[in-house]
Structure formats: structure tokens, C-alpha cells
Design a protein around this motif. Structure first.
Motif, PDB file in Angstrom:
ATOM      1  N   LYS A   1      78.012   5.169  -1.855  1.00 27.27           N
ATOM      2  CA  LYS A   1      77.339   3.887  -2.085  1.00 27.27           C
ATOM      3  C   LYS A   1      76.342   3.956  -3.236  1.00 27.27           C
ATOM      4  CE  LYS A   1      77.950   2.118   2.518  1.00 27.27           C
ATOM      5  NZ  LYS A   1      77.326   1.763   3.771  1.00 27.27           N
TER       6      LYS A   1
ATOM      7  N   THR B   1      78.065   5.083  -6.616  1.00 29.19           N
ATOM      8  CA  THR B   1      78.874   4.033  -7.225  1.00 29.19           C
ATOM      9  C   THR B   1      77.988   2.980  -7.875  1.00 29.19           C
ATOM     10  OG1 THR B   1      80.617   4.391  -5.605  1.00 29.19           O
ATOM     11  CG2 THR B   1      80.635   2.303  -6.763  1.00 29.19           C
ATOM     12  N   LEU B   2      76.938   2.586  -7.187  1.00 29.20           N
ATOM     13  CA  LEU B   2      76.027   1.599  -7.764  1.00 29.20           C
ATOM     14  C   LEU B   2      75.318   2.158  -8.992  1.00 29.20           C
ATOM     15  CD1 LEU B   2      75.025  -1.247  -7.383  1.00 29.20           C
ATOM     16  CD2 LEU B   2      73.223  -0.353  -5.913  1.00 29.20           C
TER      17      LEU B   2
ATOM     18  N   GLY C   1      77.850   2.348 -11.815  1.00 29.49           N
ATOM     19  CA  GLY C   1      78.157   0.979 -12.219  1.00 29.49           C
ATOM     20  C   GLY C   1      77.065   0.387 -13.097  1.00 29.49           C
TER      21      GLY C   1
ATOM     22  N   PHE D   1      84.883   0.846  -8.123  1.00 29.67           N
ATOM     23  CA  PHE D   1      84.657   0.158  -6.854  1.00 29.67           C
ATOM     24  C   PHE D   1      85.890   0.186  -5.961  1.00 29.67           C
ATOM     25  CE2 PHE D   1      80.716  -2.689  -7.392  1.00 29.67           C
ATOM     26  CZ  PHE D   1      80.040  -1.663  -8.001  1.00 29.67           C
TER      27      PHE D   1
END
Length: 175
Positions: free
Chosen positions: A50, A53-54, A57, A84
Motif C-alpha cells: 500500500k 505503491t502510493l 505512484g 496499481f
């Protein structure tokens, strides 16, 4: 466009890029701390997936805002889309493999949805009942503490006494 407007857009672009890099860096550091601090592989994987990935990103969005070009923006959006899509799938597969090889559960684990659904000998996943143990009348959440997923999977349901964690032994040696 006049000179003042061009400079304002440039500074806005720089500000947005710096903000995205800082947010991405924060979440990446948070993912690293989660990897180090979380108690078992399942919790570590959640933090890495989580927050990581954020973080990545946001970094890729920072690249897209810095190089204001259609090609770079499209590539950044593709990278984010693939990230994602693939990160949760990879995390799920790793967690499933860790569970099947008997990775230890955290002592605070209260609910194991896979319990009793996997046959370790044939590697076949059977039908799993839905609902929490409390809804099913199972009052044994403390039995999961200190046990490996393999121990939980091979547990016979007639034994309703809570198990005591053996001190001085790791969970992989217990059993």
C-alpha cells in the motif's frame, strides 16, 4: 501569454513536482519502516504494497509534472496503472504462498479466514465458510496466537482448549 503568467505556471509546476516528490518519499519511507516494524510477513506485505505503491505512484506523477510532455504523461499514467494492477496481485500471491508454506502468524492474529480450507498434503483449497469465527460460534480466536499457519491448518476442530505458546522456542520450532 505574458511573461508574468509564464513564470507563475512554471513556479506552480515546480511546486507541484516538489510536493509530489515529498509525498512519494514520505510514503516510500513509511513502506520501509513498515517492512522493518511489522510483526509478520502478512503485515509487512501490506505495508510494502500500500505505502510503496502510493509512494512510487507519487514519484512517477512528479516526473510527469516536471516534464510537461504528452509522451511522458502517457508513459507515467501507464506505469501507475500497471503498478496499481500488479502490486496487489503480487502481494496476494506472495501472502498465499507464505501461508501455504507455514509462515508464522502474528501473536495478535485473531481471525484466520483460510483456516481449515487448505489441505497441506494435496495442496487443494477446499470450500471456505464465510463469516467470522464469532458469527460461526467459534470462540477460539486466542488459539491462533503464536502458531504457524500450518499448525492452524492442521488443527483438529474437536480440540477447544487454548494452546499455550512455548517460551524459548521460535514458532517454526514449536509443534
Amino acid at each position: 501569454m505574458n511573461e508574468w503568467m509564464t513564470q507563475a505556471v512554471t513556479w506552480l509546476n515546480y511546486g507541484l513536482t516538489v510536493a509530489l516528490v515529498l509525498v512519494g518519499g514520505f510514503f516510500s519511507v513509511l513502506a520501509a519502516v513498515g517492512l522493518l516494524r511489522m510483526p509478520d510477513v502478512y503485515c509487512r506485505m501490506q505495508a510494502a504494497t500500500k505505502a510503496g505503491t502510493l509512494g512510487v505512484g507519487c514519484m512517477v506523477l512528479a516526473v510527469a509534472t516536471h516534464f510537461v510532455s504528452l509522451d511522458v504523461v502517457l508513459e507515467a499514467l501507464l506505469v501507475i496503472g500497471m503498478l496499481f494492477i500488479t502490486a496487489p496481485i503480487a502481494s496476494h500471491l506472495i501472502a498465499r504462498a507464505a501461508y501455504f508454506v507455514g509462515s508464522p502468524l502474528w501473536d495478535g492474529t485473531a481471525h484466520d479466514e483460510m483456516r481449515g480450507c487448505y489441505d497441506a498434503d494435496s495442496h487443494i483449497l477446499h470450500h471456505c465458510p464465510t463469516g467470522s469465527p464469532a458469527e460461526d460460534g467459534d470462540q477460539r480466536p486466542s488459539m491462533l496466537a503464536g502458531r504457524t499457519s500450518r499448525e492452524v491448518m492442521t488443527d483438529d476442530d474437536e480440540d477447544s482448549s487454548p494452546r499455550v505458546k512455548r517460551s524459548g522456542q521460535s514458532r517454526s520450532q514449536a509443534g
